[in-house]
Design a protein around this motif. Sequence first.
Motif, short mmCIF file in Angstrom:
data_model
loop_
_atom_site.label_atom_id
_atom_site.label_comp_id
_atom_site.label_asym_id
_atom_site.label_seq_id
_atom_site.Cartn_x
_atom_site.Cartn_y
_atom_site.Cartn_z
N HIS A 124 -51.72 131.05 25.44
CA HIS A 124 -51.99 129.98 24.50
C HIS A 124 -53.50 129.78 24.28
CE1 HIS A 124 -52.08 128.18 28.54
NE2 HIS A 124 -53.03 127.42 28.05
N ASP A 127 -55.69 131.20 20.81
CA ASP A 127 -55.57 130.66 19.45
C ASP A 127 -55.94 129.18 19.52
OD1 ASP A 127 -54.22 130.92 16.56
OD2 ASP A 127 -53.55 129.04 17.48
N GLU A 130 -52.92 126.70 19.00
CA GLU A 130 -51.98 126.74 20.13
C GLU A 130 -52.61 126.15 21.39
OE1 GLU A 130 -48.97 129.90 22.35
OE2 GLU A 130 -50.19 130.55 20.64
N THR A 133 -52.60 122.41 21.04
CA THR A 133 -51.24 121.90 21.23
C THR A 133 -50.89 121.86 22.71
OG1 THR A 133 -50.57 122.77 19.07
CG2 THR A 133 -48.81 122.26 20.64
N TYR A 134 -51.25 122.90 23.44
CA TYR A 134 -51.00 122.93 24.88
C TYR A 134 -51.74 121.78 25.56
CZ TYR A 134 -50.70 124.74 29.67
OH TYR A 134 -50.45 124.88 31.02
#
Length: 235
Positions: A124, A127, A130, A133-134
């Motif tokens: 993750h 990017d 991503e 978001t993590y």
Amino acid sequence: MPRSGTTLIETIIASHPNVHGGGELRHLHRLLPSENGPEDKLYPQIMKNADILAIQRIAEDYDELVAAMAGEHPRITDKMPANFVFLGAIHALMPNAKIIHMVRDPVDTCLSCFTRLFDKAQYHSYDQIELGTYYNNYRRLMSHWRDVLPKDAFMDVRYENIVEDFEPNVRALIEWCNLDWNEACMSPHKTKRSVRTASVTQVREPIYKTSVKKWKAYQKQLQPLLNTLGDNAEI
């Protein structure tokens, strides 16, 4: 989170003569698997479905594994960042464990992840969206643990506070761990121990402040990350 200062803090604690630095151990992830098996045997369902003897056995198995590594040291550290997923289980299985949550500027943390080629997983981190978001999910889960666990279940340690005002924050950290003070904790860069993380070069140097707000130099390039983090871009 990875790159939040976990290696620095572990090295400070492992500089104490009573502590063995275990590094990033995968024991909990093997004992509490979250994939590749029947749902009722996977975490978190396993915590709901297992009887008290099975749960006690998980704690005993973990204890046996780390005791074998610690040798004559009465304490050992397990600095696996992904252990934040298990905080509720750790507190239930090992109520005497001293849990330390490293907190670092969110964007500095993510930038440091984004610019590292990890040797295992962390896919993750390659990017920006991503990764953001993590990070948001991590913050959401940590907020949950604060709500449901006792206030003294874990200690937040700010990376920036450590590098800005080293001695009083290190003393507070060692006291939290129920360890007697030892001057070796003031010179973690001199501690001779194996480090197998992306921070291996940094922990061999004296404490420095150049990584604080480092992301400001790349603000334009980090817009996808900043947009994804939203309000979580600030602690």
